[in-house]
Scaffold this active site. Structure first.
Site, PDB file in Angstrom:
ATOM      1  N   GLU A  93      -3.890   2.597  -8.090  1.00  0.00           N
ATOM      2  CA  GLU A  93      -4.912   3.315  -7.717  1.00  0.00           C
ATOM      3  C   GLU A  93      -4.628   4.488  -7.664  1.00  0.00           C
ATOM      4  OE1 GLU A  93      -7.047   2.523  -3.823  1.00  0.00           O
ATOM      5  OE2 GLU A  93      -5.095   2.587  -3.441  1.00  0.00           O
ATOM      6  N   HIS A 120       0.758  -0.975  -0.108  1.00  0.00           N
ATOM      7  CA  HIS A 120      -0.134  -0.181   0.008  1.00  0.00           C
ATOM      8  C   HIS A 120       0.682   1.247   0.133  1.00  0.00           C
ATOM      9  CE1 HIS A 120      -2.466   3.215   1.320  1.00  0.00           C
ATOM     10  NE2 HIS A 120      -4.038   2.018   1.023  1.00  0.00           N
TER      11      HIS A 120
END
Length: 236
Positions: free
Chosen positions: A146, A98
């Site tokens: 993303e 992440h």
């Protein structure tokens, strides 16, 4: 491609990050699980590590993922997150790389392998097409695409303008491995944004800040999960 954990489509990820924990996080997770059953959407909830054993037993269909996992084996590793410990706590998978918890290329490759060996799904986060293609070679269960610039922005920034990018990314990933699930996220501020991203070709999407800073997080979760189903049915 056989998987240790199968991820149905469409799917939706609910990410508390550090916004919420304990009984409040359980409350939202139970609502998310119920919404997933109601609308036939695979829900993934990734709570704080200490909340995994609190939440997992209450999930009827939703899968509980850890927010991070380290590529360590049993033994030395103070402060690290062990795959087998996550599995024993009730996790079905783990998020890797992440933007708020980056891993090196070598660490990421080992972490995907460690997850597989422990019976966990792996959800690898990437920023763009180039990173997504590189991640596909590792054969994770899910690839998240993303832009870091949009994460946490809410408000739907660019949510309706990604059709071409989503399709291109999907094609590139599935050319390498058609069994990988693909989540397109960031800037998901409400149900309308969820609908647009799924309608644009995403198999799944997700949200963190828009849910956990909402006046009624449980209601926000249900509206988003419902939008996943409506968009999927309208385009498939």
């Amino acid at each position: 491609m056989d998987r240790v954990v199968e991820i149905g489509v469409p799917f939706f990820e609910v990410g508390p990050k550090a916004y919420m924990f304990g009984s409040d996080a359980l409350h939202v997770a139970m609502h998310a699980d119920a919404a997933g059953l109601k609308y036939d959407v695979q829900v993934i909830v990734d709570p704080q590590y200490v909340d995994i054993p609190r939440i997992a037993p209450y999930m009827k269909r939703a899968l509980v993922f850890a927010q991070h996992m380290d590529p360590v084996v049993q033994g030395r590793g103070q402060g690290s997150v062990l795959a087998e410990a996550l599995k024993a706590a009730g996790a079905a998978g783990a998020i890797l790389n992440h933007v708020e918890r980056r891993q090196s290329t070598e660490e990421l490759a080992r972490a995907v392998g460690r997850a597989e060996a422990a019976g966990l799904a792996s959800m690898v986060c990437t920023d763009d097409l180039e990173q997504a293609v590189a991640a596909a070679a590792l054969e994770p269960t899910i690839i998240v695409v993303e832009s870091p610039d949009l994460i946490g922005s809410g408000g739907g920034t660019a949510a309706g303008d990604r059709r071409g990018a989503i399709a291109e990314c999907n094609r590139a990933i599935w050319k390498i491995n058609p069994g990988i699930r693909v989540l397109h996220g960031a800037a998901i501020g409400g149900a309308e944004d969820v609908y647009k991203v799924i309608a644009a070709g995403a198999q799944g999407t997700g949200s963190s800040s828009a849910i956990f800073t909402a006046t009624d997080p449980a209601a926000m979760v249900e509206s988003m999960v419902k939008a996943v189903r409506e968009a999927w049915d309208a385009t498939h």
